[in-house]
Every structure is written in C-alpha cells, then in structure tokens.
Design a protein around this motif. Structure first.
Motif, PDB file in Angstrom:
ATOM      1  N   GLY A  21      68.504  54.007 -18.584  1.00 28.13           N
ATOM      2  CA  GLY A  21      68.581  54.438 -19.983  1.00 28.13           C
ATOM      3  C   GLY A  21      67.617  55.581 -20.238  1.00 28.13           C
ATOM      4  N   ASP A  22      68.120  56.583 -20.992  1.00 24.24           N
ATOM      5  CA  ASP A  22      67.305  57.763 -21.295  1.00 24.24           C
ATOM      6  C   ASP A  22      66.993  57.834 -22.778  1.00 24.24           C
ATOM      7  OD1 ASP A  22      67.481  59.319 -18.756  1.00 24.24           O
ATOM      8  OD2 ASP A  22      69.631  59.293 -19.191  1.00 24.24           O
ATOM      9  N   ILE A  23      65.874  58.508 -23.111  1.00 28.01           N
ATOM     10  CA  ILE A  23      65.733  58.899 -24.525  1.00 28.01           C
ATOM     11  C   ILE A  23      66.223  60.346 -24.699  1.00 28.01           C
ATOM     12  CG2 ILE A  23      63.905  57.247 -25.103  1.00 28.01           C
ATOM     13  CD1 ILE A  23      61.942  59.632 -24.993  1.00 28.01           C
ATOM     14  N   ASP A  24      66.271  61.103 -23.588  1.00 26.33           N
ATOM     15  CA  ASP A  24      66.882  62.437 -23.611  1.00 26.33           C
ATOM     16  C   ASP A  24      67.730  62.593 -22.345  1.00 26.33           C
ATOM     17  OD1 ASP A  24      67.497  65.156 -23.231  1.00 26.33           O
ATOM     18  OD2 ASP A  24      65.726  65.806 -24.344  1.00 26.33           O
ATOM     19  N   ILE A  29      64.696  62.169 -19.643  1.00 25.64           N
ATOM     20  CA  ILE A  29      63.450  61.517 -20.083  1.00 25.64           C
ATOM     21  C   ILE A  29      63.802  60.036 -20.245  1.00 25.64           C
ATOM     22  CG2 ILE A  29      61.591  61.441 -21.787  1.00 25.64           C
ATOM     23  CD1 ILE A  29      61.859  64.213 -20.499  1.00 25.64           C
ATOM     24  N   PRO A  30      63.190  59.163 -19.430  1.00 24.27           N
ATOM     25  CA  PRO A  30      63.644  57.772 -19.377  1.00 24.27           C
ATOM     26  C   PRO A  30      63.113  56.925 -20.536  1.00 24.27           C
ATOM     27  CG  PRO A  30      61.754  58.052 -17.952  1.00 24.27           C
ATOM     28  CD  PRO A  30      62.053  59.414 -18.533  1.00 24.27           C
ATOM     29  N   ALA A  31      63.824  55.845 -20.800  1.00 24.88           N
ATOM     30  CA  ALA A  31      63.393  54.905 -21.839  1.00 24.88           C
ATOM     31  C   ALA A  31      62.158  54.141 -21.392  1.00 24.88           C
ATOM     32  CB  ALA A  31      64.540  53.940 -22.155  1.00 24.88           C
ATOM     33  N   ASN A  32      61.960  53.998 -20.079  1.00 22.44           N
ATOM     34  CA  ASN A  32      60.790  53.264 -19.577  1.00 22.44           C
ATOM     35  C   ASN A  32      60.299  53.868 -18.258  1.00 22.44           C
ATOM     36  OD1 ASN A  32      63.407  51.601 -18.657  1.00 22.44           O
ATOM     37  ND2 ASN A  32      61.833  51.273 -17.108  1.00 22.44           N
ATOM     38  N   ALA A 156      56.967  57.481 -18.053  1.00 23.08           N
ATOM     39  CA  ALA A 156      58.077  57.887 -18.915  1.00 23.08           C
ATOM     40  C   ALA A 156      57.726  59.178 -19.660  1.00 23.08           C
ATOM     41  CB  ALA A 156      58.422  56.771 -19.885  1.00 23.08           C
ATOM     42  N   GLY A 157      56.505  59.222 -20.200  1.00 23.55           N
ATOM     43  CA  GLY A 157      55.988  60.473 -20.776  1.00 23.55           C
ATOM     44  C   GLY A 157      56.532  60.838 -22.143  1.00 23.55           C
ATOM     45  N   GLY A 158      57.831  60.773 -22.320  1.00 24.05           N
ATOM     46  CA  GLY A 158      58.408  61.061 -23.634  1.00 24.05           C
ATOM     47  C   GLY A 158      58.778  62.513 -23.864  1.00 24.05           C
ATOM     48  N   ASN A 159      58.304  63.438 -23.008  1.00 18.52           N
ATOM     49  CA  ASN A 159      58.751  64.833 -23.140  1.00 18.52           C
ATOM     50  C   ASN A 159      58.756  65.517 -21.776  1.00 18.52           C
ATOM     51  OD1 ASN A 159      56.127  65.981 -22.558  1.00 18.52           O
ATOM     52  ND2 ASN A 159      55.529  65.304 -24.610  1.00 18.52           N
ATOM     53  N   ASP A 160      59.264  66.758 -21.755  1.00 16.20           N
ATOM     54  CA  ASP A 160      59.510  67.453 -20.485  1.00 16.20           C
ATOM     55  C   ASP A 160      58.241  67.629 -19.639  1.00 16.20           C
ATOM     56  OD1 ASP A 160      61.087  68.709 -18.625  1.00 16.20           O
ATOM     57  OD2 ASP A 160      61.058  70.662 -19.624  1.00 16.20           O
ATOM     58  N   GLU A 161      57.110  67.884 -20.279  1.00 14.12           N
ATOM     59  CA  GLU A 161      55.873  68.150 -19.522  1.00 14.12           C
ATOM     60  C   GLU A 161      55.220  66.868 -19.021  1.00 14.12           C
ATOM     61  OE1 GLU A 161      56.131  69.723 -22.765  1.00 14.12           O
ATOM     62  OE2 GLU A 161      57.147  71.294 -21.606  1.00 14.12           O
TER      63      GLU A 161
END
Ligand code: DP6
Length: 330
Positions: A21-24, A29-32, A156-161
C-alpha cells in the motif's frame, strides 16, 4: 563527462516486514516502513548506454525487447536521471537476471536497483546511497531496499526525499538462509502495483499499518540479537497480515495455492519440533522459508519432498548494488 556507458549488479530482496500500500503511488511512498534481506546468489546485471545516435530509449530483458508498461517504467527513471545530469541523450538498457522470470522472485527490485546505479553512473553522476535508494524507489518501491547491503530497512518517510532505505546490519551479521520453495512459475495475474493500489479497499489495512512500527521494532531487535524465535514470530505475523489485507480487498486477491498452505503448515510443525525455520510469502504462491545455516540442507531436503514443490532455490544474505558482481560462492 566521461563515457556514457556503465554496468551494475543488484540482488533481489525478501521482505521480513512487508511493503503493501502506498500513500503516493506515483513516487512509491509506502504506507509503512519495511525490513528485508538481500539474496546473494540471485542478481540482475544491467548495462546502460546513453547514445547520441538513438531517437528513443530501448530496453531488453534477458535479450527480449520490452515495450508498454515495462518500457514506460524504465523510461521514467531514465528521464529523472537525464534531468539530474542535465543531458538529453536517449539510452539502451540491457538487463539480465540469473534467476528465471516468473519464479515469483521480484526481478523489479534487483532490476531497478541495478538500473539506478548503472544509469546514474553512465550519465556522469556519482550519487550517494540515499540518493540512489530514492531513485530506485521511484522505479519500483522494493528496489530501494536492494541498494544498501545485507539487512535493510526502508523508512516510509512520507515524501520523496525522506523515503529511502539503509543497512541495519551487514550480510555477515547473521547467516540466515532463504530456501525458496517454488510451487508455480506462472506470471501472477495481478501485479504488485495494482495490489498496492487496492490495499486501501481492505478494512484491515488501517490496522496493519497502525501496528507496523511495533513489528518493525520487534524485527530490528530480533536481527540485532540474532533471536530466531522472535524473528519467526514477527515475520510470519507480518506475512499473514499482508495476505489478510489482500484477501479482504475489493476485488479480493488470493495469491496462495494449496501447496502454499501445505508448506506453511509443514514449516510451523517443523518449528514446533525444534527446527529453526519460518515462512514468509510475497505477492505470489511461492514460499520463502527462512532458516539457520546449520539446518538449511535438512530444510531444503524436506521442502523438495513436499507435493507441489517444483524446485527449491537457496540464497544467503547479500551485499549492496555494485559495479562488480558481489556474489562469490564461498
Ligand atoms: C509483496 O516493490 O514489487 O513483495 O513498487 O509497484 O514495483 P512496485 O511494487 P513492489 O512491491 C513489493 C511487494 C511485496 C512486499 C515487499 O517486498 O515488501
């Protein structure tokens, strides 16, 4: 700028704590977060040549030209590399796997990791591990874990960087073995990318994701302490949680076959009898059976005798993506 050609190698990896599962979905960008081990004996070898004579990008996999989705994914990674390097040349990409396609072993992880290293080098870039991991992730999520060495965590980070992977222990830290029991070599009907997209349709996905930090902690701790029992418990739980999400998605996704379940049950009973062994299953019917080195011969023999098992591949912890083939059979 030097010459426009480079070749790189990377290993596939097996996830102990899964990405599902992704958030993006575009940037993967993974959910976990997730944790994996590189598989030393298996690798992709990818060569990239940027060539002024080309009018578009070309991609062959094991000698066969690839078009459509496969080419699109490669092309969008090359586009990123061109942008970073400030060049406009098209490229020829030749990739080979030393393991057969359709064995349920994610060639996209090793393939995109090797492509990121080869393409960036060929374009004259010298990216550090973090930047390479982010680049590989943009091609295929789990590929970011095939850049660093040994046992690897993807935050997971939450963003590209901030969504990248790093090593939590070198390959020699723990001589675990992955005995991969192949029960089917057919192409999977639903790709991981489609599965990631469908994960949010399961009522169980929020619970799986909410509990992920706890499982990551337990897995990290088990690896650091060489605690096989603790590893077995969290690895099997995590695999089962992912498959619970899969079978409760809309439409439901059931990757298991009867032989998959037989192996899982056998492995559990072997462990009850004192063998250090546990299972994990990715987006397919084949079963990765993790065990300690001392029992890997015994485990391989037992797996080969089970009905429905076509073949067993054996892999040890592997090194990072590299310009040399890091596999030596010692
Ligand atoms: C079940 O990395 O193959 O193997 O980002 O769409 O290429 P894409 O997906 P991919 O998904 C891997 C799913 C998995 C679990 C894992 O390896 O963590």
């Amino acid at each position: 700028m030097g010459n426009y050609t480079a070749t790189a190698f990377a290993h596939p990896n097996i996830a102990f704590i899964k990405y599902w599962g992704d958030i993006d979905p575009d940037l993967h960008i993974p959910a976990n977060g997730s944790i994996s081990m590189n598989l030393r004996e298996l690798f992709s070898r990818t060569s990239v040549s940027f060539d002024p004579a080309l009018e578009h990008d070309q991609f062959t996999l094991d000698g066969r030209p690839i078009d459509k989705t496969g080419l699109e994914r490669v092309r969008s990674l090359l586009k990123k590399v061109r942008r970073m390097a400030g060049i406009e040349l098209f490229a020829t990409v030749e990739s080979h796997n030393n393991f057969p396609m359709g064995t349920g072993i994610a060639s996209s992880a090793s393939g995109f990791a090797a492509l990121s290293l080869a393409a960036s080098k060929a374009a004259g870039l010298n990216l550090d591990e973090k930047a390479l991991s982010c680049l590989a992730r943009s091609g295929s999520g789990s590929a970011c874990r095939s850049i660093p060495s040994g046992f690897v965590e993807w935050q997971a980070g939450g963003n590209d960087e901030e969504s990248y992977a790093f090593s939590i222990a070198p390959p020699e830290h723990w001589d675990l073995v992955d005995c991969i029991a192949l029960v089917s070599q057919d192409e999977k009907p639903i790709s991981s990318s489609e599965g990631h997209y469908m994960a949010k349709t399961s009522l169980l996905q929020p619970a799986r994701v909410a509990d992920a930090p706890r499982r990551l902690f337990l897995c990290r701790q088990a690896i650091h302490a060489h605690d096989f029992d603790a590893l077995a418990e969290v690895v099997e739980l995590d695999s089962n949680l992912m498959h619970a999400v899969m079978i409760t998605s809309t439409p439901p996704l059931l990757y298991w076959q009867p032989a998959t379940v037989t192996i899982m049950q056998e492995v559990e009973s072997w462990r009850k009898d004192g063998l250090m062994v546990c299972y994990t299953v990715d987006a397919g019917p084949n079963v990765h059976v993790l065990c300690s080195r001392e029992v890997s011969g015994e485990v391989t023999d037992r797996l080969q005798k089970l009905s429905g098992v076509q073949k067993v591949l054996v892999a040890h912890p592997g090194g990072p993506a590299n310009f040399e083939n890091g596999y030596s059979n010692t």
